[in-house]
Design a protein around this motif. Structure first.
Motif, short mmCIF file in Angstrom:
data_model
loop_
_atom_site.label_atom_id
_atom_site.label_comp_id
_atom_site.label_asym_id
_atom_site.label_seq_id
_atom_site.Cartn_x
_atom_site.Cartn_y
_atom_site.Cartn_z
N SER A 89 0.67 -1.08 0.33
CA SER A 89 -0.28 -0.22 0.11
C SER A 89 0.90 1.38 0.00
N VAL A 111 -4.24 -3.33 -1.78
CA VAL A 111 -4.30 -4.95 -2.88
C VAL A 111 -3.23 -5.61 -1.95
N SER A 260 -5.54 2.17 -4.83
CA SER A 260 -5.89 0.65 -5.39
C SER A 260 -5.37 0.32 -6.27
#
Length: 309
Positions: A89, A111, A260
């Motif tokens: 992240s 993710v 993301s």
């Protein structure tokens, strides 16, 4: 848990390794046991106080906004992650960061990491990778028949921008010192330019896109390298609108936010063997001062990573 925090703005003497409580997560958070974190220039710029009017913190604050690790807690409103998931992240910069054993991040900022990345590589990718993607894809709308110039192609953002532009089918020209010319080619640059050898306008034919990672005089000189209708995207300073207009070109400035969506795109390039971060230096929480000094030197190829646990 251990964490590197600052209690006031200033030099590396403000970096303190402390034992503090683990973060308490919100309903939409996940708690990550940090395996690796990365050092970025924004870290020491925040430490020095350069960004305090732009990002007002209530000190003390834990630095670091690149992270890879293992999910250990999941908020009650989170359904996409489970305890034990390996994630990475670029979390929100207004919260405590990743120079710590644990970090709380919003679930929609993380993710699952590709199995082709180890934790160090995954931590090296988010901030610089999102930056490069936003510059090239979201802002410049790079296309396969275009020519892209990446300044400082051996740097953290630069080496990823070369690979992303190549993955999009562009012809890539990248600048670096004489010592890094071979490295530029290894990243996929079609033309490696030694900026110390001769003026850039004598070495580079006009391009459609300039990725400016240096600012200052390099940015000013780069307007003359753009085709009419081209675009310069800077991650350092807002391009001069008057200069852009005089060259019949466009300018844009990028300061990234968590995404993301882009992390998933980067994962896809990793899976396709089209993207891999370079890590030149590894440090630990105990050697954080040396890590910041290395970043501030401006002489790092690729990324600097902290091995946490």
């Amino acid at each position: 848990m251990r964490a590197v925090r600052i209690h006031q703005y200033g030099g590396t003497e403000t970096l303190t390794l402390e034992n503090i409580e683990k973060p308490v997560i919100n309903d939409d958070d996940i708690l990550i046991q940090v395996k690796s974190a990365a050092i970025n220039p924004v870290d020491w710029k925040i430490r020095e106080g350069y960004l305090q009017t732009f990002i007002p913190y209530q000190l003390p604050v834990t630095l670091g906004w690149d992270v890879a690790g293992i999910v250990t807690e999941v908020g009650s409103k989170v359904s996409e992650f489970s305890v034990g998931d390996e994630v990475f992240s670029r979390p929100a910069i207004h919260r405590d960061g990743s120079y710590a054993d644990f970090i709380a991040v919003k679930a929609d900022e993380a993710v699952l990491k590709s199995s082709k990345l180890d934790f160090s590589e995954a931590a090296a990718l988010p901030l610089a990778g999102i930056t490069a993607w936003q510059c090239l894809v979201d802002v410049a709308n790079v296309e396969a028949d275009q020519r892209v110039l990446v300044h400082a192609g051996a740097g953290g953002v630069g080496h990823l921008a070369i690979q992303i532009a190549k993955a999009k089918g562009a012809t890539v020209i990248a600048t670096a010192s004489a010592a890094n010319q071979v490295l530029l080619k290894e990243f996929g640059a079609d033309q490696a330019v030694d900026y110390t050898k001769a003026p850039l306008n004598e070495q580079i034919e006009p391009v459609d896109i300039v990725i400016d990672t240096l600012g200052g005089d390099v940015q000013k000189l780069s307007w003359g390298l753009l085709k009419q209708g081209g675009i310069m995207v800077s991650i350092v300073e807002q391009p001069d609108e008057a200069l852009a207009k005089s060259h019949q070109a466009r300018g844009a400035f990028v300061f990234i936010e968590p995404s993301s969506r882009i992390l998933k795109e980067l994962n896809g390039l990793v899976e396709a063997d089209q993207l891999k971060p370079l890590i030149e230096h590894h440090f630990t929480l105990e050697t954080i001062v040396e890590a910041h000094l290395q970043s501030q030197s401006g002489r790092t190829r690729g990324k600097i990573v902290l091995d946490i646990s």
